[in-house]
Enzyme design. Structure first.
Site, short mmCIF file in Angstrom:
data_model
loop_
_atom_site.label_atom_id
_atom_site.label_comp_id
_atom_site.label_asym_id
_atom_site.label_seq_id
_atom_site.Cartn_x
_atom_site.Cartn_y
_atom_site.Cartn_z
N ASP A 128 -1.09 -4.52 -4.66
CA ASP A 128 -1.60 -5.55 -3.96
C ASP A 128 0.52 -5.90 -4.56
OD1 ASP A 128 -2.10 -7.41 -2.07
OD2 ASP A 128 -0.63 -8.97 -3.87
N ASN B 125 8.42 -11.20 4.55
CA ASN B 125 8.18 -11.07 6.06
C ASN B 125 9.24 -12.40 6.81
OD1 ASN B 125 6.67 -8.50 5.86
ND2 ASN B 125 5.12 -9.69 6.12
N GLU C 185 -0.88 -5.52 2.51
CA GLU C 185 -0.21 -4.89 1.57
C GLU C 185 -1.44 -4.29 0.39
OE1 GLU C 185 0.52 -9.40 1.16
OE2 GLU C 185 -0.45 -8.05 2.36
#
Length: 569
Positions: free
Chosen positions: A435, A443, A478
């Site tokens: 991860d 973002n 992710e």
């Protein structure tokens, strides 16, 4: 198979020792006592030559219905004249089989075999008491039948022994050919007796009353037999087309296509040339049923037989090497003789070229060129269908953004691997769950497109680092998952730590979409990785994922991120 030069030489020696001397001895001991009626003998000879020149096939077996004629000759003139006529009938046989100088030993062997068959059957029947020229019906039928049975039996003993000694394929002593030959006795024996008796009572007109109608019937049967062969090949081609359509991968289709083709036709060498953006490259090559590697450039292939088809977009057939020897042989072996080359087209566009070859001369019939063209059409359609299916499957199994396998494929593969583990085919099965740390911040800071760029770039890095290690997939968001067959927990931990270090030290290029003037910048990320291993931690596929997920969040995320953690019960 090819006969060695030594064996060919031995055949010539045996023929020279037996046939010329044997004919001389036959003349000394079994020359005809009666005066020969030359027009009658000419009629017999013409019938023998025509019958030999026009054989036909039934169920794949070539039939020469000459037995009834040599029976009538033997009854009329005895063994010496019958031997001479049978030797004469070798000439049309050589012409029909198109025997060249290099394999003329086949004609010599047939001459020897015809000689021995005639001598053994004729002399035995004469020793049994037959009087040449007899018109006693019971003697003619009895001795005539014995003559034909011995004739056929001797023929098969010699032929079977020859095939065994030269190690050629055969169906055994009582194969299909043997059955048809003995069946031929039933058909031809009455004709042979009738021809002999009719000639005795009405003279040469017998050849027109019986011989000509028999030849016409033989010719009609030959035409029917040829049409049956064509229909049989067409039906077989259709069946192959259906089988090709059932295959879902290109490799399966190519393998099946060449295998079926080699069983249908006498193929020793087969090649498929692919055409990519106007250039020819080898797709598949097989010689004697073995895959081989051939590396020829487009320019080299242009000079070969495949190049002729490429330039003309027309099929070609060569019956022997002398017809194409002036051309560049290219990739073809030196002993290739007969060749068929056909364009592989789809929607009137040439997509490839098929080249098949045989070591035998005149191995392929003209009509088979059209059969192969039809098969190539089936082949092209099946390949197109397989590509479409593969693209559809690939899209359903791949993540559109990262191009990695998706969760659907991951779940299926993990079940397969777990079953392999439980069945003893795998020793251990490990799973890494990876991860990206603080991905939401990326973002929020740079925009979602920048986040997508990082996901894509990270996927490429993982592909390189994990090449041949296991199965890499995007789990979602992710998160990435790696399935590692036969990896212990220690090996998995070492690999995960190497990945974590590599990612930490790598700069990822992104475009800052949220600023007034977007620009390319380099950013760094870290990852947390959880590990679970079966059978130590669990024995179910989904449990392996849950355990790795637990290790990721409890052992790595909660402990400060940018670290590797193992599942602990």
């Amino acid at each position: 198979m090819d006969i060695s030069k030594r064996t060919q030489g031995l055949i010539w020696v045996i023929w020279a020792l037996f046939v010329p001397i044997g004919i001389y001895l036959l003349y000394q001991f079994y020359a005809p006592d009666q005066e020969i009626n030359w027009p009658v003998l000419l009629g017999y000879s013409v019938l023998a030559i025509l019958t030999t020149y026009f054989p036909f096939k039934i169920a794949g077996t070539t039939i020469f219905l000459i037995q009834w004629i040599n029976l009538a000759i033997f009854l009329k003139y005895g063994v010496f004249v019958e031997v001479l006529v049978m030797q004469l009938s070798i000439i049309p046989l050589v012409m029909k089989l198109k025997i060249g100088f290099s394999d003329f030993y086949r004609a010599i062997f047939n001459s020897f075999m015809f000689f021995m068959v005639s001598v053994i059957s004729g002399v035995l029947v004469l020793l049994m008491g037959y009087q040449v020229g007899s018109i006693e019906l019971k003697d003619i039928i009895f001795f005539g039948f014995i003559y034909q049975v011995i004739n056929i039996f001797t023929n098969h003993v010699i032929l079977y022994s020859y095939l065994r000694l030269t190690k050629q394929e055969n169906e055994g002593f009582f194969g299909r050919d043997t059955i048809w030959d003995y069946a031929g006795i039933i058909v031809t024996f009455p004709f042979g007796i009738t021809l002999y008796l009719l000639n005795e009572y009405v003279g040469t007109i017998a050849f027109f009353l019986l011989g000509v109608p028999f030849l016409l019937v033989t010719f009609l049967v030959r035409l029917y037999s040829n049409s049956e062969r064509i229909n049989e090949d067409l039906n077989q081609a259709t069946e192959i087309g259906h089988e090709l359509a059932d295959r879902l991968t290109g490799d399966e289709i190519i393998e099946l296509f060449l295998t079926k083709l080699s069983k249908m036709l006498p193929v020793d060498y087969s090649y498929i040339v692919d055409i990519k953006e106007g250039d020819m490259v080898f797709l598949k090559a097989m010689e004697n049923d073995v895959d081989i590697e051939i590396d020829h450039s487009h320019e080299e292939l242009l000079k070969s037989i495949a190049g002729i088809v490429y330039k003309t977009d027309k099929s070609i057939l060569f019956n022997k090497q002398s017809e194409w020897l002036q051309l560049s042989a290219g990739f073809l072996p030196n002993n290739a003789e007969s060749i068929i080359s056909v364009p592989i087209s789809r929607n009137q566009k040439m997509e490839g070229i098929l080249v098949i070859a045989s070591r035998k001369k005149y191995a392929f019939e003209t009509y088979q060129l059209q059969i192969v063209s039809l098969l190539c059409s089936y082949f092209a359609v099946s390949l197109e269908k397989a590509r479409f299916v593969q693209e559809t499957v690939s899209k359903s199994e791949r993540c559109a953004l990262t191009k990695l396998y998706n969760y659907r494929y991951l779940e299926q593969q993990l079940e397969i691997n777990m079953n392999d583990l439980l069945n003893g085919e795998l020793r251990q099965l490990s799973l890494l769950m990876l991860d990206i740390d603080h991905f939401k911040a990326i973002n929020d800071t740079y925009g979602h497109q920048s986040g997508n760029d990082i996901l894509f770039s990270l996927a490429r890095l993982l592909e390189v680092e994990l090449e041949d290690c296991g199965i890499l997939a995007r789990y979602g968001g992710e998160e990435f998952v790696v399935i590692l067959p036969n990896y212990s927990k220690e090996q998995s931990f070492k690999l995960a730590e190497e990945l974590r270090t590599k990612i930490e030290s790598t700069s990822f290029e992104i475009r800052t979409e949220l600023e007034d003037k977007p620009q390319l910048i380099q950013v760094k990320i870290t990852t947390s990785i959880g590990i679970s291993t079966a059978p130590e931690d669990c024995d179910e596929a989904m449990a392996l994922i849950r355990n790795a997920d637990r290790a990721l969040y409890i052992g790595a995320k909660r402990e400060g991120r940018n670290r590797v953690a193992e599942y602990v019960k």
